[in-house]
Scaffold this motif. Structure first.
Motif, PDB file in Angstrom:
ATOM      1  N   ALA A  15       0.835  -1.209   0.000  1.00  0.00           N
ATOM      2  CA  ALA A  15       0.000   0.000   0.000  1.00  0.00           C
ATOM      3  C   ALA A  15       0.872   1.261   0.000  1.00  0.00           C
ATOM      4  CB  ALA A  15      -0.929  -0.003   1.208  1.00  0.00           C
ATOM      5  N   VAL A  16       1.970   1.243   0.751  1.00  0.00           N
ATOM      6  CA  VAL A  16       2.880   2.393   0.795  1.00  0.00           C
ATOM      7  C   VAL A  16       3.493   2.627  -0.582  1.00  0.00           C
ATOM      8  CG1 VAL A  16       5.123   3.158   1.683  1.00  0.00           C
ATOM      9  CG2 VAL A  16       3.392   2.292   3.259  1.00  0.00           C
ATOM     10  N   GLU A  17       3.906   1.548  -1.257  1.00  0.00           N
ATOM     11  CA  GLU A  17       4.513   1.701  -2.580  1.00  0.00           C
ATOM     12  C   GLU A  17       3.496   2.228  -3.593  1.00  0.00           C
ATOM     13  OE1 GLU A  17       7.561  -0.695  -5.534  1.00  0.00           O
ATOM     14  OE2 GLU A  17       6.854  -1.628  -3.683  1.00  0.00           O
ATOM     15  N   VAL A  18       2.264   1.714  -3.535  1.00  0.00           N
ATOM     16  CA  VAL A  18       1.221   2.208  -4.431  1.00  0.00           C
ATOM     17  C   VAL A  18       0.943   3.683  -4.159  1.00  0.00           C
ATOM     18  CG1 VAL A  18      -1.206   1.998  -5.093  1.00  0.00           C
ATOM     19  CG2 VAL A  18       0.159  -0.059  -4.728  1.00  0.00           C
ATOM     20  N   PHE A  19       0.885   4.036  -2.868  1.00  0.00           N
ATOM     21  CA  PHE A  19       0.629   5.429  -2.511  1.00  0.00           C
ATOM     22  C   PHE A  19       1.744   6.341  -3.037  1.00  0.00           C
ATOM     23  CE2 PHE A  19       1.063   9.074   0.341  1.00  0.00           C
ATOM     24  CZ  PHE A  19      -0.231   9.593   0.307  1.00  0.00           C
ATOM     25  N   ALA A  20       2.982   5.880  -2.929  1.00  0.00           N
ATOM     26  CA  ALA A  20       4.105   6.679  -3.430  1.00  0.00           C
ATOM     27  C   ALA A  20       4.019   6.855  -4.948  1.00  0.00           C
ATOM     28  CB  ALA A  20       5.425   6.014  -3.048  1.00  0.00           C
ATOM     29  N   ILE A  21       3.659   5.783  -5.650  1.00  0.00           N
ATOM     30  CA  ILE A  21       3.506   5.868  -7.107  1.00  0.00           C
ATOM     31  C   ILE A  21       2.423   6.876  -7.466  1.00  0.00           C
ATOM     32  CG2 ILE A  21       2.758   4.592  -9.149  1.00  0.00           C
ATOM     33  CD1 ILE A  21       4.067   2.097  -7.922  1.00  0.00           C
ATOM     34  N   LEU A  22       1.266   6.767  -6.788  1.00  0.00           N
ATOM     35  CA  LEU A  22       0.145   7.648  -7.114  1.00  0.00           C
ATOM     36  C   LEU A  22       0.441   9.094  -6.720  1.00  0.00           C
ATOM     37  CD1 LEU A  22      -2.868   5.391  -6.019  1.00  0.00           C
ATOM     38  CD2 LEU A  22      -1.986   5.772  -8.318  1.00  0.00           C
ATOM     39  N   ALA A  23       1.044   9.291  -5.532  1.00  0.00           N
ATOM     40  CA  ALA A  23       1.323  10.656  -5.066  1.00  0.00           C
ATOM     41  C   ALA A  23       2.305  11.360  -5.990  1.00  0.00           C
ATOM     42  CB  ALA A  23       1.863  10.612  -3.638  1.00  0.00           C
ATOM     43  N   SER A  24       3.380  10.679  -6.375  1.00  0.00           N
ATOM     44  CA  SER A  24       4.363  11.304  -7.260  1.00  0.00           C
ATOM     45  C   SER A  24       3.782  11.531  -8.653  1.00  0.00           C
ATOM     46  CB  SER A  24       5.618  10.437  -7.347  1.00  0.00           C
ATOM     47  OG  SER A  24       5.291   9.110  -7.738  1.00  0.00           O
ATOM     48  N   SER A  25       2.938  10.591  -9.116  1.00  0.00           N
ATOM     49  CA  SER A  25       2.317  10.761 -10.436  1.00  0.00           C
ATOM     50  C   SER A  25       1.363  11.944 -10.445  1.00  0.00           C
ATOM     51  CB  SER A  25       1.577   9.479 -10.833  1.00  0.00           C
ATOM     52  OG  SER A  25       2.462   8.383 -10.919  1.00  0.00           O
ATOM     53  N   PHE A  26       0.528  12.056  -9.393  1.00  0.00           N
ATOM     54  CA  PHE A  26      -0.379  13.197  -9.312  1.00  0.00           C
ATOM     55  C   PHE A  26       0.398  14.507  -9.172  1.00  0.00           C
ATOM     56  CE2 PHE A  26      -3.888  10.211  -8.181  1.00  0.00           C
ATOM     57  CZ  PHE A  26      -4.824  10.686  -9.084  1.00  0.00           C
ATOM     58  N   GLY A  27       1.503  14.484  -8.433  1.00  0.00           N
ATOM     59  CA  GLY A  27       2.329  15.681  -8.279  1.00  0.00           C
ATOM     60  C   GLY A  27       2.851  16.167  -9.612  1.00  0.00           C
ATOM     61  N   LEU A  28       3.363  15.239 -10.425  1.00  0.00           N
ATOM     62  CA  LEU A  28       3.871  15.620 -11.742  1.00  0.00           C
ATOM     63  C   LEU A  28       2.750  16.094 -12.658  1.00  0.00           C
ATOM     64  CD1 LEU A  28       6.419  12.707 -12.370  1.00  0.00           C
ATOM     65  CD2 LEU A  28       6.936  15.055 -11.712  1.00  0.00           C
ATOM     66  N   LEU A  29       1.636  15.370 -12.625  1.00  0.00           N
ATOM     67  CA  LEU A  29       0.524  15.710 -13.516  1.00  0.00           C
ATOM     68  C   LEU A  29      -0.029  17.104 -13.217  1.00  0.00           C
ATOM     69  CD1 LEU A  29      -1.456  14.754 -15.731  1.00  0.00           C
ATOM     70  CD2 LEU A  29      -2.888  13.814 -13.897  1.00  0.00           C
ATOM     71  N   VAL A  30      -0.271  17.376 -11.930  1.00  0.00           N
ATOM     72  CA  VAL A  30      -0.858  18.663 -11.550  1.00  0.00           C
ATOM     73  C   VAL A  30       0.129  19.800 -11.755  1.00  0.00           C
ATOM     74  CG1 VAL A  30      -1.796  19.995  -9.623  1.00  0.00           C
ATOM     75  CG2 VAL A  30      -2.488  17.609  -9.950  1.00  0.00           C
ATOM     76  N   ALA A  31       1.373  19.598 -11.323  1.00  0.00           N
ATOM     77  CA  ALA A  31       2.357  20.679 -11.392  1.00  0.00           C
ATOM     78  C   ALA A  31       2.724  21.037 -12.831  1.00  0.00           C
ATOM     79  CB  ALA A  31       3.611  20.297 -10.606  1.00  0.00           C
ATOM     80  N   LEU A  32       2.846  20.033 -13.702  1.00  0.00           N
ATOM     81  CA  LEU A  32       3.292  20.292 -15.069  1.00  0.00           C
ATOM     82  C   LEU A  32       2.154  20.669 -16.012  1.00  0.00           C
ATOM     83  CD1 LEU A  32       5.918  17.429 -15.520  1.00  0.00           C
ATOM     84  CD2 LEU A  32       6.365  19.861 -15.196  1.00  0.00           C
ATOM     85  N   PHE A  33       1.008  20.061 -15.836  1.00  0.00           N
ATOM     86  CA  PHE A  33      -0.064  20.254 -16.808  1.00  0.00           C
ATOM     87  C   PHE A  33      -1.252  21.057 -16.272  1.00  0.00           C
ATOM     88  CE2 PHE A  33       2.239  16.475 -18.151  1.00  0.00           C
ATOM     89  CZ  PHE A  33       2.456  16.752 -19.490  1.00  0.00           C
ATOM     90  N   GLY A  34      -1.305  21.245 -14.957  1.00  0.00           N
ATOM     91  CA  GLY A  34      -2.405  22.023 -14.400  1.00  0.00           C
ATOM     92  C   GLY A  34      -2.460  23.448 -14.932  1.00  0.00           C
ATOM     93  N   PRO A  35      -1.351  24.212 -14.853  1.00  0.00           N
ATOM     94  CA  PRO A  35      -1.381  25.598 -15.362  1.00  0.00           C
ATOM     95  C   PRO A  35      -1.707  25.687 -16.850  1.00  0.00           C
ATOM     96  CG  PRO A  35       0.512  25.257 -13.937  1.00  0.00           C
ATOM     97  CD  PRO A  35      -0.073  23.911 -14.180  1.00  0.00           C
ATOM     98  N   LYS A  36      -1.190  24.757 -17.657  1.00  0.00           N
ATOM     99  CA  LYS A  36      -1.444  24.801 -19.099  1.00  0.00           C
ATOM    100  C   LYS A  36      -2.918  24.528 -19.395  1.00  0.00           C
ATOM    101  CE  LYS A  36       3.218  23.087 -20.089  1.00  0.00           C
ATOM    102  NZ  LYS A  36       3.594  22.676 -18.739  1.00  0.00           N
ATOM    103  N   CYS A  37      -3.499  23.498 -18.700  1.00  0.00           N
ATOM    104  CA  CYS A  37      -4.919  23.196 -18.908  1.00  0.00           C
ATOM    105  C   CYS A  37      -5.795  24.372 -18.459  1.00  0.00           C
ATOM    106  CB  CYS A  37      -5.299  21.931 -18.144  1.00  0.00           C
ATOM    107  SG  CYS A  37      -4.621  20.410 -18.856  1.00  0.00           S
TER     108      CYS A  37
END
Length: 742
Positions: free
Chosen positions: A698-720
């Protein structure tokens, strides 16, 4: 202590047919005549307390004419020596000798034994049992004509014997058939077999098992019976042919059999004769381990057979004890010596004395110098002790019960009556009552890997299986988050494709943006491999998919950052040459090379020390944690280290470009996103190491999801935000505005 011969009736041979049904059934072979007498063959040793045991050391009993009209009285003869039955009897001898040598268990009491060979015949078994109970000599007078009888067994699994009102003094060293009935239904449920046939022997063992099986199957709702047939005793070829014909014509391909080995021999002969193949057999404990079926002739007819076997155990020192057996060792005991001589003659195919009246062909004579180690026999093979282990446990249960009674204190405990501590006053019923209290009082044996000892420490109960499941709230939440992230990536990708010709998308390297979104989708999807029961392919794929997906993602970000820096330098006087090193082809090659390194790391890891499913019993006493063993900690560390090194390099380059014009590049967004990424994975390592069982996944899945959401929001949020809500800023002038002003 004065010698007292107390006969505590412990019978290792406990009948499948209980006494109420036996009373109306024939007891003896038809060749047995009235008013005869015979000698019971056995092994005996004197002691302060004598334990009795009944064992089948021959398969067939031959009754000569015992009438007084034509010939003198004769003894019963048993033929076809049973090596395994003899070994089970020797197990009791070994256990008693071991107890007599102990200084802690029954230190002032010598145990003896009276073991009888019952020739696997009910009539002989009853006579031996009466001899043990009464303490009389082993001669009996027959006063009735006798007919054929089914064999008996000392495995005693019949659930009918669990009736405390009918059998108050019966105690088991083996589970009843109720347990294997439930196990068989679990097998059917696991494989999804809902249409099966049932075959049972015509006795209490088979009929009670059939009744229990039908009842449990109905309650489980997991299937139906296509047919239910009762296998006859004796030679009934027409009935066997009819049953096999039913099996052959039925559409049910699964056959469950509760029957004795002798039933199955007759049945399999007819199965071979009719060439009935393609059946999935599920066997009861009475015949699953029988060696007679383990031959090439029957393999095409019993493919992939499943069954319930008696629990295997180890008896230290037993093998050495068996190797020391010799026909001369019981020279003061004619009965025991006779049994050992029969064993010796059967093993070495020789005779100690020529047959009476023979002159010429007497065969090979036994010398007594033969060596058991040189004989081709399974007698010395102690690697698969099943019924022997039950015999061993039963002897020790008796010994501990007796020891507890002799050490009791008046007025305390279950043996505080007038006979407390007095050997001469012990009654058999006291022993029988004591067994239920003391079956956990032995030198305890460990439960199997998939079981744990209950609170009372008198039974092994199945452990619960634990893994990060799709059916629990934690697993459901992580699954939903993973699917949601995948869908968001798809939506963002769709938005970027739709606006691909606009300045905001084109100014931020659209091809790398598309690759980054695809790699983020893979990151979200790979987290699903960590949920569900670990399998070999999921264990091998989960870390490989995770490692390659994140390297692909970070590689795109790294190249993006380097391109931003190169473009900015190219816009300065004299910096035009720097951009040629970061063309579209170079960008693609860089991403492929960096990702290929991680793919090579994963390949070497899987080939050299592949991650595999592992049942961990160290975390909890009552649970089995299903997890993926990483195989190589070094491989896992190199995989994470490579991702980390690329991430740190990206942070450093992005940090260097952070002060470039805001509207000209996304260096600040990359810096912020990679800082989030690094923070998540720095926190992951100690959390992962300290989390037990499914929580590590569960910790590994959470780390995967948290880092993925961090990249998605930070990089593509302002452009969208600009593409969807502020289209007026999606112009070349707006994007290049600040640099034009400067």
């Amino acid at each position: 202590m004065p010698y007292t011969k107390l006969l505590l009736h412990m019978f290792f041979l406990l009948l499948y047919s209980y006494f109420s049904s036996v009373a109306s059934s024939p007891l003896y072979p038809s060749s047995c005549q009235s008013q005869g007498q015979f000698n019971l063959s056995g092994m005996h040793k004197a002691g302060d307390v004598v334990l009795g045991g009944l064992f089948g050391m021959h398969f067939v009993s031959v009754f000569p004419d015992l009438s007084f009209t034509s010939q003198p009285q004769h003894s019963i003869f048993c033929v076809s020596f049973d090596i395994l039955g003899f070994r089970q009897a020797q197990t009791m001898v070994f256990a008693i000798d071991e107890i007599n040598k102990s200084t802690n268990l029954l230190p002032n009491v010598t145990l003896g034994y009276s073991l009888y060979d019952i020739c696997v015949k009910l009539g002989i078994g009853f006579r031996a049992a009466l001899s043990l109970v009464s303490g009389q000599e082993e001669q009996f007078i027959l006063d009735e004509t006798c007919t054929g009888t089914p064999p008996v067994s000392y495995f005693a699994t019949c659930s009918c014997l669990s009736n405390r009102e009918k059998f108050p003094s019966f105690f088991r060293t083996i589970p009843s058939d109720a347990f294997q009935v439930r196990a068989m239904i679990q097998i059917l449920t696991h494989f999804g077999w809902t249409w099966a046939g049932l075959l049972v022997s015509d006795d209490d063992y088979g009929l009670h098992a059939a009744r229990s099986f039908k009842s449990h199957l109905a309650h489980s709702g997991g299937g139906c019976l296509a047919y239910s047939e009762v296998l006859p005793w004796g030679d009934h070829p027409a009935e066997i042919r009819r049953i096999v014909n039913v099996m052959k014509k039925s559409t049910a391909r699964v056959v469950i059999v509760f029957a004795h080995e002798s039933h199955m021999v007759n049945l399999m002969e007819e199965v071979v004769r009719q060439n009935v193949t393609g059946l999935q057999w599920i066997a009861s404990e009475a015949w699953i381990a029988a060696t007679v079926f383990q031959n090439p002739h029957l393999m095409p007819y019993l493919p992939g057979i499943l069954g319930i076997a008696i629990r295997q155990g180890e008896i230290p020192g037993f093998g050495e004890f068996l190797r020391q057996i010799h026909p001369d060792q019981h020279h003061n005991n004619s009965y025991g010596n006779n049994i050992v001589k029969l064993f010796w003659e059967y093993t070495f195919q020789c005779r100690f004395t020529p047959p009476a009246g023979s002159v010429d062909d007497v065969g090979t004579l036994c010398t007594g110098q033969e060596k058991l180690e040189d004989a081709e026999t399974e007698f010395l093979d102690v690697s698969n002790l099943r019924p022997e282990y039950n015999v061993y446990k039963a002897v020790y249960a008796l010994a501990y019960a007796l020891d507890d009674m002799l050490q009791c204190e008046p007025g305390r405990g279950p043996f505080s009556g007038h006979s407390c501590g007095i050997l001469q006053r012990l009654e058999p019923w006291q022993y029988l009552r004591s067994v239920s209290f003391l079956l956990d009082a032995m030198e305890c044996t460990s439960c199997p890997e998939d079981f744990w000892s209950n609170v009372q420490r008198d039974n092994c109960e199945p452990k619960k299986n634990e893994f990060l499941s799709y059916h629990e709230p934690l697993g459901i939440g992580l699954t939903v988050a993973s699917i949601f992230g995948t869908c968001v990536c798809a939506v963002v990708l769709g938005i970027f494709i739709y606006h691909r010709k606009t300045p905001v998308v084109r100014a931020n390297n659209s091809e790398l943006s598309f690759q980054l979104l695809l790699s983020l989708k893979l990151c979200y999807l790979c987290s699903l491999l960590f949920i569900g029961r670990p399998r070999l392919w999921t264990c091998q794929l989960r870390h490989a998919a995770f490692g390659i997906s994140f390297v692909l993602c970070v590689s795109c970000i790294l190249v993006k950052t380097m391109v931003v820096l190169a473009v900015f330098k190219a816009s300065k006087p004299g910096g035009g040459t720097s951009i040629k090193w970061f063309g579209v082809l170079q960008q693609r090659v860089t991403v492929i090379v960096l990702t290929s390194v991680q793919a090579a790391i994963c390949t070497v890891w899987i080939v050299s020390a592949s991650p595999t499913p592992h049942k961990n019993t160290q975390y909890y006493n009552d649970k089995i944690v299903y997890e993926c063993a990483v195989g190589s900690v070094v491989g896992f560390a190199v995989l994470l280290g490579y991702i980390g090194s690329l991430a740190i390099f990206s942070v450093l380059i992005a940090f260097k470009a952070r002060n470039l014009p805001d509207t000209f590049n996304e260096a600040k967004l990359i810096t912020f996103s990679m800082l989030i990424f690094c923070a998540v994975w720095v926190a992951f390592v100690p959390a992962y190491i300290s989390s037990p069982g499914k929580y590590a996944d569960a910790v590994e899945v959470f780390a995967i999801l948290a880092s993925s959401f961090g990249l998605l929001v930070a990089l593509f949020g302002p452009k969208c935000y600009i593409l969807l809500l502020r289209p007026e800023r999606n112009t070349k002038r707006a994007v290049m505005g600040r640099s034009i002003e400067s």
